[in-house]
Design an enzyme around this catalytic site. Sequence first.
Site, PDB file in Angstrom:
ATOM      1  CE  LYS A 137      -0.030  -6.801  -0.642  1.00  0.00           C
ATOM      2  NZ  LYS A 137      -0.859  -6.328   0.505  1.00  0.00           N
ATOM      3  N   GLY A 161       0.583  -1.476   0.010  1.00  0.00           N
ATOM      4  CA  GLY A 161       0.559  -0.164   0.299  1.00  0.00           C
ATOM      5  C   GLY A 161       0.731   1.308  -0.119  1.00  0.00           C
ATOM      6  CD  GLU A 192      -9.191  -8.639  -1.337  1.00  0.00           C
ATOM      7  OE1 GLU A 192      -9.534  -8.637  -2.314  1.00  0.00           O
ATOM      8  OE2 GLU A 192      -7.641  -7.723  -1.136  1.00  0.00           O
ATOM      9  N   GLY A 204      -6.085   0.434   1.960  1.00  0.00           N
ATOM     10  CA  GLY A 204      -7.562   1.511   3.098  1.00  0.00           C
ATOM     11  C   GLY A 204      -6.801   2.449   1.195  1.00  0.00           C
ATOM     12  N   GLY A 228     -12.555  -3.003   6.485  1.00  0.00           N
ATOM     13  CA  GLY A 228     -12.617  -2.903   5.285  1.00  0.00           C
ATOM     14  C   GLY A 228     -10.544  -3.162   5.340  1.00  0.00           C
TER      15      GLY A 228
HETATM   16  N1  LIG Z   1      -8.343  -1.824  -0.916  1.00  0.00           N
HETATM   17  C1  LIG Z   1      -7.448  -1.434  -0.153  1.00  0.00           C
HETATM   18  O1  LIG Z   1      -6.872  -1.073   0.047  1.00  0.00           O
HETATM   19  C2  LIG Z   1      -5.969  -2.584  -1.886  1.00  0.00           C
HETATM   20  C3  LIG Z   1      -4.859  -2.100  -1.275  1.00  0.00           C
HETATM   21  C4  LIG Z   1      -3.745  -2.072  -2.435  1.00  0.00           C
HETATM   22  C5  LIG Z   1      -4.337  -2.709  -3.340  1.00  0.00           C
HETATM   23  N2  LIG Z   1      -4.932  -2.751  -4.126  1.00  0.00           N
HETATM   24  C6  LIG Z   1      -5.989  -3.752  -5.104  1.00  0.00           C
HETATM   25  O2  LIG Z   1      -6.701  -2.509  -5.846  1.00  0.00           O
HETATM   26  C7  LIG Z   1      -7.196  -2.539  -6.668  1.00  0.00           C
HETATM   27  C8  LIG Z   1      -8.665  -2.650  -6.308  1.00  0.00           C
HETATM   28  O3  LIG Z   1      -8.860  -3.053  -5.108  1.00  0.00           O
HETATM   29  P1  LIG Z   1     -10.677  -2.215  -4.399  1.00  0.00           P
HETATM   30  O4  LIG Z   1     -10.315  -2.958  -3.238  1.00  0.00           O
HETATM   31  O5  LIG Z   1     -10.064  -0.442  -4.966  1.00  0.00           O
HETATM   32  O6  LIG Z   1     -11.250  -3.031  -5.270  1.00  0.00           O
HETATM   33  P2  LIG Z   1     -13.336  -3.166  -5.428  1.00  0.00           P
HETATM   34  O7  LIG Z   1     -13.313  -2.454  -3.992  1.00  0.00           O
HETATM   35  O8  LIG Z   1     -13.316  -4.412  -5.095  1.00  0.00           O
HETATM   36  O9  LIG Z   1     -13.711  -2.430  -6.453  1.00  0.00           O
HETATM   37  C9  LIG Z   1     -12.784  -2.479  -8.254  1.00  0.00           C
HETATM   38  C10 LIG Z   1     -13.757  -2.169  -8.880  1.00  0.00           C
HETATM   39  O10 LIG Z   1     -13.486  -2.458  -9.959  1.00  0.00           O
HETATM   40  C11 LIG Z   1     -14.582  -2.360 -10.974  1.00  0.00           C
HETATM   41  N3  LIG Z   1     -14.856  -3.725 -11.837  1.00  0.00           N
HETATM   42  C12 LIG Z   1     -14.410  -4.908 -12.037  1.00  0.00           C
HETATM   43  N4  LIG Z   1     -14.759  -5.429 -12.697  1.00  0.00           N
HETATM   44  C13 LIG Z   1     -14.700  -4.571 -13.777  1.00  0.00           C
HETATM   45  C14 LIG Z   1     -14.859  -4.531 -15.618  1.00  0.00           C
HETATM   46  N5  LIG Z   1     -14.868  -5.485 -15.931  1.00  0.00           N
HETATM   47  N6  LIG Z   1     -14.452  -3.590 -16.125  1.00  0.00           N
HETATM   48  C15 LIG Z   1     -14.459  -1.894 -15.542  1.00  0.00           C
HETATM   49  N7  LIG Z   1     -14.756  -2.079 -13.968  1.00  0.00           N
HETATM   50  C16 LIG Z   1     -14.475  -2.795 -13.081  1.00  0.00           C
HETATM   51  C17 LIG Z   1     -15.772  -2.446  -9.783  1.00  0.00           C
HETATM   52  O11 LIG Z   1     -16.830  -1.829 -10.680  1.00  0.00           O
HETATM   53  P3  LIG Z   1     -17.750  -1.325 -10.185  1.00  0.00           P
HETATM   54  O12 LIG Z   1     -18.041  -0.538  -9.138  1.00  0.00           O
HETATM   55  O13 LIG Z   1     -18.681  -1.199 -11.465  1.00  0.00           O
HETATM   56  O14 LIG Z   1     -18.602  -3.030  -9.309  1.00  0.00           O
HETATM   57  C18 LIG Z   1     -15.158  -1.421  -8.678  1.00  0.00           C
HETATM   58  O15 LIG Z   1     -15.197  -0.376  -8.924  1.00  0.00           O
HETATM   59  C19 LIG Z   1      -7.420  -4.321  -6.993  1.00  0.00           C
HETATM   60  O16 LIG Z   1      -5.849  -4.786  -7.209  1.00  0.00           O
HETATM   61  C20 LIG Z   1      -6.378  -4.559  -5.033  1.00  0.00           C
HETATM   62  O17 LIG Z   1      -6.258  -6.215  -4.685  1.00  0.00           O
HETATM   63  C21 LIG Z   1      -6.173  -2.596  -2.883  1.00  0.00           C
END
Ligand SMILES: NC(=O)c1ccc[n+]([C@@H]2O[C@H](COP(=O)([O-])OP(=O)(O)OC[C@H]3O[C@@H](n4cnc5c(N)ncnc54)[C@H](OP(=O)(O)O)[C@@H]3O)[C@@H](O)[C@H]2O)c1
Length: 401
Positions: free
Chosen positions: A198, A127, A183, A295, A180
């Site tokens: 990672k 992150g 997962e 986050g 949050g």
């Molecule tokens: N959350 C964290 O703290 C964190 C930290 C580091 C890295 N990451 C990484 O960052 C990435 C995003 O994580 P997140 O937590 O933000 O995920 P999330 O809250 O589940 O959001 C995923 C987003 O991707 C969109 N999406 C999925 N399939 C799609 C498609 N085919 N076309 C267009 N949009 C699509 C979803 O659309 P809808 O809104 O329409 O459903 C949603 O807006 C992941 O790879 C995760 O591993 C996350």
Amino acid sequence: MHQHKIKLGIFGFGVVGQGLYQTIKQTKGLQVEVIKICVKNKSKKRLADKKLLTFNKSEILNNKEINVIVELTNDTEFAFEIVKEAIKRGKAVVTANKKMVAGHQKEIFDLQQKFHVPVLYEASSCGSIPIIRNLEEYYDNDSINAVEGIFNGATNYILTKIFDDNKSYSKALKEAQEKGFAETEPNMDVGGYDSKYKLCIIITHVFGVFVKPEQIFNYGIEKISDFDIKIAKEKNCKIKLIAFTRKIGNEIFGAVFPTFVKPDNILYSLENEYNGVVVEGAFSEKQFFLGKGAGSYPTGSAVLSDISALRYGYKYEYKKYFQDLNLKFKDDFLVEVYARSEHKNSIRKNDFASISEEYKSADNHFIIGKIRFSKLTTSSWIRKPHVNVLITPENKLENLN
Ligand SMILES: NC(=O)c1ccc[n+]([C@@H]2O[C@H](COP(=O)([O-])OP(=O)(O)OC[C@H]3O[C@@H](n4cnc5c(N)ncnc54)[C@H](OP(=O)(O)O)[C@@H]3O)[C@@H](O)[C@H]2O)c1
């Protein structure tokens, strides 16, 4: 790209996408403009201007005004398609998707070399901790012996609640999900997969070797029992999910394993959703990076830092890869573990090279001893539900040669 205004096409508007959007809105003086945001679900309410939204990827990929693609979806295969298409169109890419990057590292590297387009992914690894850029820039000439750390905030949160607040595993997991940090599909976190992705990325920038996720063994925290916690406390230890990589001679080892950690280890006091990375250089010795590994805002800010770096033409140079260090990843070494079973004779004593401690009661039986890592990971007993294995405090790896 130098000093040009950055015009973004963003894929994904979830936790990270929205964090980035808010961070951009609240940061003054940025030469960054959001042109379009592509999402999937048409019925969701969004906190972004309707004019910015699209459900069609081509509206971003074919838009000539957009010069940077930010990939923040949770769909690994879709994400890789977007990254490939963007690079081929000469658009720089920023992504937070560790699973996608770890699974396709060599292809992403080759595409960057072929099309001379940068792909930055700082947010994918721990992150908000700027570990990739530090490995690339600060440690470019320092020979690194090892990197270890807590790479997953959700598991660290769960283990903190279990150790400090005496909460049960299931209660602590539920709390992590509600906050949050975890997962919805918890296996990614608690099974050690997230940490492993990672670690793959970090190994590339530490040792210049592309390792595939399938090559790295990951063991999770799901089977930690009250008995294991009692033993840890008796030994004045905490249990942490540790990702590590170490170089011995020309060989590199790496794995993700729950580990007993003593108070003299800096990772002992790292609590809740924090991540920490210890880098051990041959000359610089140990250095420690601490930060929030997940986050909305911490991750969004790491993504924004990559976007800003593009303004100055920043790209990863994969310095360790080009230094041709002639290192090989090997999944075999000697390691000391604690192996516990609720059933008698489940753990094969003969698999161990040496045994330093053994305990037997009506309900629990454990062995502490040294074992070949390949023997451990392919054993018939390690995956049994009533067996749990942890690495002992010093995590002393020994080369088999
Ligand atoms: N959350 C964290 O703290 C964190 C930290 C580091 C890295 N990451 C990484 O960052 C990435 C995003 O994580 P997140 O937590 O933000 O995920 P999330 O809250 O589940 O959001 C995923 C987003 O991707 C969109 N999406 C999925 N399939 C799609 C498609 N085919 N076309 C267009 N949009 C699509 C979803 O659309 P809808 O809104 O329409 O459903 C949603 O807006 C992941 O790879 C995760 O591993 C996350």
